[in-house]
Design an enzyme around this catalytic site. Structure first.
Site, PDB file in Angstrom:
ATOM      1  N   ASP A 141       1.024  -1.229   0.175  1.00  0.00           N
ATOM      2  CA  ASP A 141       0.073   0.008  -0.035  1.00  0.00           C
ATOM      3  C   ASP A 141       0.955   1.235   0.036  1.00  0.00           C
ATOM      4  O   ASP A 141       1.744   1.452  -0.674  1.00  0.00           O
ATOM      5  CB  ASP A 141      -0.871  -0.142   1.091  1.00  0.00           C
ATOM      6  CG  ASP A 141      -2.073   1.041   1.287  1.00  0.00           C
ATOM      7  OD1 ASP A 141      -2.817   0.948   0.534  1.00  0.00           O
ATOM      8  OD2 ASP A 141      -1.487   1.865   2.158  1.00  0.00           O
ATOM      9  N   HIS A 323      -7.495  -6.259  -0.940  1.00  0.00           N
ATOM     10  CA  HIS A 323      -6.378  -5.372  -0.801  1.00  0.00           C
ATOM     11  C   HIS A 323      -5.178  -5.678   0.240  1.00  0.00           C
ATOM     12  O   HIS A 323      -4.118  -5.415   0.085  1.00  0.00           O
ATOM     13  CB  HIS A 323      -6.842  -4.124  -0.423  1.00  0.00           C
ATOM     14  CG  HIS A 323      -5.904  -2.917  -0.122  1.00  0.00           C
ATOM     15  ND1 HIS A 323      -5.163  -2.372  -1.081  1.00  0.00           N
ATOM     16  CD2 HIS A 323      -5.451  -2.193   1.057  1.00  0.00           C
ATOM     17  CE1 HIS A 323      -4.347  -1.431  -0.672  1.00  0.00           C
ATOM     18  NE2 HIS A 323      -4.599  -1.315   0.556  1.00  0.00           N
TER      19      HIS A 323
END
Length: 347
Positions: A141, A323
């Site tokens: 991320d 994610h």
């Protein structure tokens, strides 16, 4: 550091006992859940680059073979709990800092203290502390964005890159926030964080447990977007959707950390995107180190269509997850990283 708006979000340790809405207490980093124990090393606070970072290590006996793990937002070094022991067992000295603004690391007051020059400078200074010229850097991320930036700004300090979720970001002709505002509107959370400073920070802080519980989900069914900032809406939603990514006791570590720090330090990383765009204006945009890009096939972060143009020596792996890749698919993530490291070593 996500690029498409949804209930998932991309682009923190507090060792005291903190009761959360789960009804549990978490003490340090040895959460117990239904017979399961996750051991996490005790941290060390290390002075670097004008701040102190809270750093977790494994495999010190493997000195000389460093791998540095860089978390994203709103995360914590604890997000690497499944990778530290696996990498250490494979012969690596694993270093997982809480980056500035997170956990018991320093939280400087000025927004500009969180630009890519400062964030990459922290990692360079961390290498200096351990006496390493270079290391393999792994980022998820926002951590991936920082590792890409570190490699551009300090290419001699990086011998390999592993990025999870967030690929190399082309600089483009317009500053990133300006471009996102034009394409995605004022409510897109990147834009909202910059144009309405403090608003989201306060909502997340008032709903810390609810926000993190609702955010760390997988297999979230698609739904029509609602008006407003999707993450602010998520922080206020009473019922989570999908399935939890982690156990209650694991989640409590994150909740405890952000109840201690608040969210502003991490959100300040977003508030430097256009500054970063300017700071990267004159660097060679090509990543020349070997790289591994790990995508989740249900992650809503946009993939890089021209990745190999900017990262020519890259392998791409796609895992069946969303994610939160290294937490959703820890064994598969470990296999991908260790396989790539092994192929590099044999080559």
């Amino acid at each position: 550091m996500q690029q498409e708006e949804d209930g998932h979000q991309p682009v923190g340790s507090h060792s005291g006992n903190t009761a959360t809405e789960t009804g549990q207490e978490v003490t340090g980093f040895g959460p117990h859940d239904a017979g399961m124990t996750i051991d996490f090393p005790e941290p060390t606070r290390i002075p670097v680059n004008g701040v102190e970072l809270e750093v977790f290590e494994a495999g010190r006996q493997n000195a000389g073979n460093p791998v540095v793990l860089c978390h994203g937002w709103p995360e914590h070094a604890f997000s690497w709990r499944h990778q530290l022991p696996a990498l250490a067992a494979a012969g690596y000295h694993v270093i997982a800092p809480n980056q500035r603004g997170y956990g018991n690391s320093s939280c400087p007051p000025d927004v500009t203290d969180y630009d890519i020059a400062h964030l990459s400078g922290d990692l360079v200074a961390l290498l200096d502390h351990y006496g390493y010229q270079d290391a393999t850097f792994v980022g998820h991320d926002w951590g991936a964005f920082v590792v890409w930036g570190l490699t551009l700004l300090h290419p001699d300090r990086v011998n390999g890159v592993v990025a999870l979720s967030v690929p190399y970001q082309e600089r483009g002709e317009l500053p990133w926030i300006e471009s996102m505002e034009a394409a995605l509107g004022a409510d897109f959370y990147f834009v909202h964080f910059n144009r309405q400073p403090g608003v989201a920070d306060a909502v997340f802080g008032e709903n810390t447990f609810r926000f993190l519980r609702n955010l760390y989900r997988k297999n979230v069914p698609l739904a029509e977007p609602k008006p407003g900032n999707a993450l602010v809406n998520l922080a206020r939603a009473e019922t989570p959707r999908g399935e939890p990514v982690m156990s209650d006791s694991e989640l409590a570590v994150f909740v405890s950390a952000f109840e201690s720090t608040g969210f502003t330090g991490g959100i300040n990383w977003y508030r430097n995107l256009d500054r970063n765009w300017r700071l990267l204006a004159d660097v060679d945009p090509i990543i020349r180190q070997p790289a591994l890009m790990i995508y989740g096939d249900r992650d809503t972060v946009a993939r890089a269509e021209r990745l190999t143009e900017f990262v020519p020596d890259v392998e791409v792996v796609t895992l069946d997850c969303g994610h939160w890749i290294q937490q959703e698919k820890p064994e598969e993530t470990n296999q991908a990283i260790l396989g790539w490291l092994g192929r590099r070593a044999s080559a």
